[in-house]
Design a protein around this motif. Structure first.
Motif, PDB file in Angstrom:
ATOM      1  N   LEU A 147      20.585   1.889   2.022  1.00 23.05           N
ATOM      2  CA  LEU A 147      19.142   2.155   2.038  1.00 23.05           C
ATOM      3  C   LEU A 147      18.375   1.145   1.179  1.00 23.05           C
ATOM      4  CD1 LEU A 147      19.379   6.045   1.885  1.00 23.05           C
ATOM      5  CD2 LEU A 147      18.374   4.721   3.769  1.00 23.05           C
ATOM      6  N   ILE A 148      18.940   0.786   0.036  1.00 21.40           N
ATOM      7  CA  ILE A 148      18.263  -0.194  -0.827  1.00 21.40           C
ATOM      8  C   ILE A 148      18.165  -1.537  -0.109  1.00 21.40           C
ATOM      9  CG2 ILE A 148      18.379  -1.471  -3.011  1.00 21.40           C
ATOM     10  CD1 ILE A 148      19.928   0.928  -4.194  1.00 21.40           C
ATOM     11  N   LYS A 149      19.303  -1.957   0.452  1.00 22.46           N
ATOM     12  CA  LYS A 149      19.312  -3.257   1.142  1.00 22.46           C
ATOM     13  C   LYS A 149      18.295  -3.279   2.284  1.00 22.46           C
ATOM     14  CE  LYS A 149      23.923  -3.686   1.507  1.00 22.46           C
ATOM     15  NZ  LYS A 149      25.176  -4.204   2.061  1.00 22.46           N
ATOM     16  N   ARG A 150      18.303  -2.202   3.095  1.00 24.48           N
ATOM     17  CA  ARG A 150      17.380  -2.137   4.227  1.00 24.48           C
ATOM     18  C   ARG A 150      15.928  -2.232   3.760  1.00 24.48           C
ATOM     19  NH1 ARG A 150      17.772   2.721   8.677  1.00 24.48           N
ATOM     20  NH2 ARG A 150      15.920   2.178   9.893  1.00 24.48           N
ATOM     21  N   ALA A 151      15.606  -1.508   2.710  1.00 29.01           N
ATOM     22  CA  ALA A 151      14.223  -1.526   2.186  1.00 29.01           C
ATOM     23  C   ALA A 151      13.838  -2.927   1.714  1.00 29.01           C
ATOM     24  CB  ALA A 151      14.075  -0.508   1.060  1.00 29.01           C
ATOM     25  N   VAL A 152      14.757  -3.560   0.975  1.00 28.58           N
ATOM     26  CA  VAL A 152      14.451  -4.886   0.421  1.00 28.58           C
ATOM     27  C   VAL A 152      14.337  -5.916   1.541  1.00 28.58           C
ATOM     28  CG1 VAL A 152      15.371  -6.777  -1.001  1.00 28.58           C
ATOM     29  CG2 VAL A 152      15.424  -4.426  -1.869  1.00 28.58           C
ATOM     30  N   PHE A 153      15.282  -5.885   2.483  1.00 29.43           N
ATOM     31  CA  PHE A 153      15.295  -6.914   3.527  1.00 29.43           C
ATOM     32  C   PHE A 153      14.118  -6.771   4.491  1.00 29.43           C
ATOM     33  CE2 PHE A 153      20.172  -7.289   2.928  1.00 29.43           C
ATOM     34  CZ  PHE A 153      19.962  -8.079   1.811  1.00 29.43           C
ATOM     35  N   LYS A 154      13.670  -5.543   4.706  1.00 26.94           N
ATOM     36  CA  LYS A 154      12.550  -5.334   5.622  1.00 26.94           C
ATOM     37  C   LYS A 154      11.191  -5.557   4.950  1.00 26.94           C
ATOM     38  CE  LYS A 154      14.410  -2.109   9.023  1.00 26.94           C
ATOM     39  NZ  LYS A 154      13.827  -2.460  10.319  1.00 26.94           N
ATOM     40  N   HIS A 155      11.215  -5.650   3.623  1.00 26.64           N
ATOM     41  CA  HIS A 155       9.931  -5.708   2.909  1.00 26.64           C
ATOM     42  C   HIS A 155       9.185  -7.013   3.190  1.00 26.64           C
ATOM     43  CE1 HIS A 155       6.886  -5.114  -0.046  1.00 26.64           C
ATOM     44  NE2 HIS A 155       7.279  -6.111  -0.791  1.00 26.64           N
ATOM     45  N   GLN A 156       7.907  -6.873   3.485  1.00 26.75           N
ATOM     46  CA  GLN A 156       7.073  -8.064   3.660  1.00 26.75           C
ATOM     47  C   GLN A 156       6.059  -8.112   2.521  1.00 26.75           C
ATOM     48  OE1 GLN A 156       5.648  -8.193   7.732  1.00 26.75           O
ATOM     49  NE2 GLN A 156       7.565  -9.235   8.250  1.00 26.75           N
ATOM     50  N   GLU A 157       6.119  -9.229   1.775  1.00 31.56           N
ATOM     51  CA  GLU A 157       5.297  -9.313   0.569  1.00 31.56           C
ATOM     52  C   GLU A 157       3.820  -9.467   0.915  1.00 31.56           C
ATOM     53  OE1 GLU A 157       5.169  -8.264  -2.088  1.00 31.56           O
ATOM     54  OE2 GLU A 157       5.728  -9.609  -3.709  1.00 31.56           O
ATOM     55  N   LYS A 158       2.981  -8.842   0.111  1.00 31.90           N
ATOM     56  CA  LYS A 158       1.525  -8.988   0.260  1.00 31.90           C
ATOM     57  C   LYS A 158       1.033 -10.057  -0.727  1.00 31.90           C
ATOM     58  CE  LYS A 158       0.342  -4.963   2.637  1.00 31.90           C
ATOM     59  NZ  LYS A 158       1.156  -3.772   2.272  1.00 31.90           N
ATOM     60  N   GLU A 159      -0.072 -10.660  -0.382  1.00 37.26           N
ATOM     61  CA  GLU A 159      -0.645 -11.648  -1.309  1.00 37.26           C
ATOM     62  C   GLU A 159      -1.596 -10.992  -2.305  1.00 37.26           C
ATOM     63  OE1 GLU A 159      -2.280 -15.156   0.516  1.00 37.26           O
ATOM     64  OE2 GLU A 159      -0.399 -15.494   1.611  1.00 37.26           O
ATOM     65  N   ASN A 160      -1.850 -11.690  -3.403  1.00 39.26           N
ATOM     66  CA  ASN A 160      -2.788 -11.220  -4.441  1.00 39.26           C
ATOM     67  C   ASN A 160      -2.561  -9.756  -4.829  1.00 39.26           C
ATOM     68  OD1 ASN A 160      -4.072 -13.750  -4.289  1.00 39.26           O
ATOM     69  ND2 ASN A 160      -5.200 -13.035  -2.481  1.00 39.26           N
ATOM     70  N   LEU A 161      -1.331  -9.505  -5.235  1.00 39.77           N
ATOM     71  CA  LEU A 161      -0.955  -8.140  -5.612  1.00 39.77           C
ATOM     72  C   LEU A 161      -1.771  -7.618  -6.786  1.00 39.77           C
ATOM     73  CD1 LEU A 161       2.937  -8.198  -5.521  1.00 39.77           C
ATOM     74  CD2 LEU A 161       1.454  -6.740  -4.136  1.00 39.77           C
ATOM     75  N   THR A 162      -2.159  -6.360  -6.687  1.00 37.17           N
ATOM     76  CA  THR A 162      -2.748  -5.679  -7.838  1.00 37.17           C
ATOM     77  C   THR A 162      -1.830  -4.522  -8.199  1.00 37.17           C
ATOM     78  OG1 THR A 162      -3.939  -4.133  -6.450  1.00 37.17           O
ATOM     79  CG2 THR A 162      -5.097  -6.177  -7.036  1.00 37.17           C
ATOM     80  N   LEU A 163      -2.083  -3.935  -9.352  1.00 36.48           N
ATOM     81  CA  LEU A 163      -1.277  -2.809  -9.790  1.00 36.48           C
ATOM     82  C   LEU A 163      -1.401  -1.644  -8.799  1.00 36.48           C
ATOM     83  CD1 LEU A 163       0.587  -2.249 -12.118  1.00 36.48           C
ATOM     84  CD2 LEU A 163      -1.313  -1.272 -13.383  1.00 36.48           C
ATOM     85  N   LYS A 164      -2.606  -1.499  -8.269  1.00 37.78           N
ATOM     86  CA  LYS A 164      -2.848  -0.441  -7.291  1.00 37.78           C
ATOM     87  C   LYS A 164      -1.990  -0.656  -6.042  1.00 37.78           C
ATOM     88  CE  LYS A 164      -6.873   1.809  -5.348  1.00 37.78           C
ATOM     89  NZ  LYS A 164      -8.290   1.632  -4.963  1.00 37.78           N
ATOM     90  N   MET A 165      -1.907  -1.912  -5.624  1.00 37.17           N
ATOM     91  CA  MET A 165      -1.079  -2.223  -4.450  1.00 37.17           C
ATOM     92  C   MET A 165       0.391  -1.944  -4.733  1.00 37.17           C
ATOM     93  SD  MET A 165      -3.058  -5.724  -3.449  1.00 37.17           S
ATOM     94  CE  MET A 165      -1.981  -6.368  -2.177  1.00 37.17           C
ATOM     95  N   ILE A 166       0.829  -2.247  -5.951  1.00 39.92           N
ATOM     96  CA  ILE A 166       2.224  -1.998  -6.347  1.00 39.92           C
ATOM     97  C   ILE A 166       2.536  -0.504  -6.218  1.00 39.92           C
ATOM     98  CG2 ILE A 166       3.747  -1.870  -8.376  1.00 39.92           C
ATOM     99  CD1 ILE A 166       3.719  -4.682  -7.681  1.00 39.92           C
TER     100      ILE A 166
END
Lengths: 385, 385
Positions: free
Chosen positions: A347-366
């Motif tokens: 499950l960890i691997k799947r979550a990490v590999f599927k994750h698409q990073e967002k630009e200009n991250l804020t704490l709220k986005m995190i």
């Protein structure tokens, strides 16, 4: 003047050890506020022993019930309660011993209100290391590690110039399944996973130790806490957990902190820093008795979560958040008997590999990404069931 | 500005390692003066490589001979020469690597002229710890240990409050004969005594390691250097010599310095303190390779010189001087093939037990007692032959 302590997560393993330190030193410490989740019996004992001013609880019903019993104490529910404890008037230092990502916002609130932090909630730095360390620097707030590994490094760093540090060497016991091959891991039980060879800790962290996710989170925590690039953080297998961690200096010298596996030592160190004091009823590690210490290379193929943690740490942004959130959901599912041991890793691997990073991250986005990851991992588990 | 170094005892083991540190860092260090005893070939090489201003030599004949070869350099003989090197104009720090009690007066002279001391001559503190430390405090002069054990303790003490130290734990390899019973010691040879299991050192200190006299002298040195009562100094047998020594703090934490057995590390540390720098050509101690460390109780019946050293340390006054002087004469006689191995212990015990303490000791009296002890031990050896 007594040092005033706020304690987030008083009824867990670290919380109880912290209360023991306070109990043994009533002339030094005063508990002004604490939070707990569900152990109401223990919470009442704490209230009657320490007489805090504010208590954070899990829901409104609990607020009403406890307010009737203890009318002089202010009870506040949920996140608002955690934040009220973290920013309690008069508190000098906040010990954050809640488990998981719930520690983030109260810790940040405590920093913003100028409290020093004794940090036992590593997820805070994993999710938002950049924001937390920046806020701490801005308010000249100390972030004092409570994890035994980070406390060890912090202790031997005193009097050393960080620029002379070549490497941090974090020791890993290997956890409950260190002597099993990957093949043998397929059918391990919760009961056997909860038997840590050296430390008595909470359930989640004991499972995390066996998957090496805990060590991975510690690597990311160390990166932020000590401003150390990932290339300079090494993990070494050390079965006895006697050497809690080390630093390697430019001239070849290693400095290490060692001793018995008693969490009250790093807790008390964080609460008394820069001073130290006698640890009452310490588990004595007597150097006069014969003992041996063993160190070995950690097999990354056996423990794939460790290189994955380094990878998400290096990718930075919200990758560590995804790694951590997926792990929390998966481990809780394993503890609840809903998935098998090796499915945690899947499950960890799947979550990490599927994750698409967002630009200009804020704490709220995190925080949003943390929630979404949890939801997604829950969905994956449901689909399968 | 380069750091200017005076080196007492340049051609011995510590001296050569020191020159290696200077050689590797010509942009940092400058050798302004040195002394040597008899290795004229090496002394010439040092002169031609480092171009010092003052050289201390063993006799007047050597002064004349070398003055013809190097007319720009000032050569001075005997104690006067050692003192001239120790107080050389411009020198920032004096590294005292001469062996034995001859180091005392030059070290004191260096302190009085305000030079920091990198102390590799433990006999100085054994004989006159009180005077030396007092003089250093008065002139605000640093006494920086070079012995690997004391350097380890000094390194981990940085950033710690000495009042929080519960114990110093000095490690002992056990020396060349650690696996022999006392019975087997009767007929051991010089050759086998000179085979130290871990460290490559000079002859005298290698013999001293095997009798544990060296560890005893280190205990007395540690007592003075760190102002630590004898009850708080412990010795632990550690076969690998990887952990160079430790401190135990009031809260149960131990801090240790460890690494490869390369004397250039503590030497360079003393010369660069409070900074550190990259150690060129270091013997790398790579934590990624598997290794084990063993610690055990040291058998005081097997090594009677260790409790005797604690006893003379506690008696204080001129007892440590007698212990040290008898040992120096006896070990030199053993190296010269004049006595058997166990006679070293016999001569030390006889000297200590027969010693009658004088009242109101002065440094002059200490030096007198040192000389008389040597004379007496020589007489005892002659009587027997």
């Amino acid at each position: 003047m007594k040092k005033k302590i706020s304690l987030l997560g008083a009824t867990g393993s670290i919380g109880k050890s912290t209360l023991d330190v306070l109990r043994n030193n009533p002339e030094i410490f005063e508990l002004v506020a604490f939070s707990f989740y569900s152990n109401i019996k223990l919470a009442k004992e704490i209230i009657e022993e320490f007489h805090p001013l504010i208590v954070g609880v899990c829901n409104q019903q609990m607020v009403q019930m406890l307010s009737l019993l203890y009318p002089k104490i202010k009870f506040i529910a949920k996140l608002e309660g955690l934040v009220a404890v973290a920013t309690a008037k008069g508190a000098d230092i906040v010990l954050t011993a809640v488990a998981g990502s719930v520690g983030l916002l109260p810790t940040l609130a405590a920093i913003k209100s100028g409290k020093d932090i004794a940090l036992a909630n590593k997820e805070t730095l994993v999710m938002a290391g950049e924001w937390i360390m920046q806020a701490a620097r801005k308010r000249c707030v100390k972030i004092l590690p409570v994890d035994s590994e980070h406390s060890a490094i912090f202790q031997v760093l005193q009097g050393q110039d960080i620029k002379n540090v070549k490497e941090l060497v974090i020791t890993a016991s290997g956890g409950s399944f260190r002597d099993l091959t990957r093949d043998k891991l397929k059918h391990v039980t919760l009961e056997s996973a909860l038997k840590h060879p050296n430390w008595s800790m909470g359930k989640k962290i004991t499972i995390d130790s066996s998957t090496m996710v805990n060590k991975g989170l510690e690597v990311i925590e160390a990166h932020w806490l000590f401003g150390m690039p990932y290339d300079k953080i090494k993990i070494v297998l050390h079965r006895e957990s006697t050497v809690h961690s080390m630093i390697r200096l430019v001239d070849g010298a290693y400095l290490a902190q060692l001793g018995s596996n008693d969490m009250r030592e790093p807790i008390q160190h964080a609460l008394t820093f820069p001073n130290r004091m006698f640890l009452k009823n310490e588990k004595i590690f007597d150097i006069a008795n014969a003992f041996s210490l063993h160190f070995d290379k950690l097999d990354e193929e056996r423990f794939p979560m460790l290189p994955l943690a380094f990878a998400v740490g290096r990718k930075a942004g919200s990758f560590p958040t995804v790694f951590n959130a997926a792990n929390e959901v998966a481990v809780n599912a394993f503890i609840a008997g809903k998935i098998k041991y090796l499915e945690i890793e899947e499950l960890i691997k799947r979550a990490v590999f599927k994750h698409q990073e967002k630009e200009n991250l804020t704490l709220k986005m995190i925080i949003e990404i943390d929630k979404k990851t949890r939801k997604k991992v829950c969905e994956w588990m449901r689909e399968k069931l």
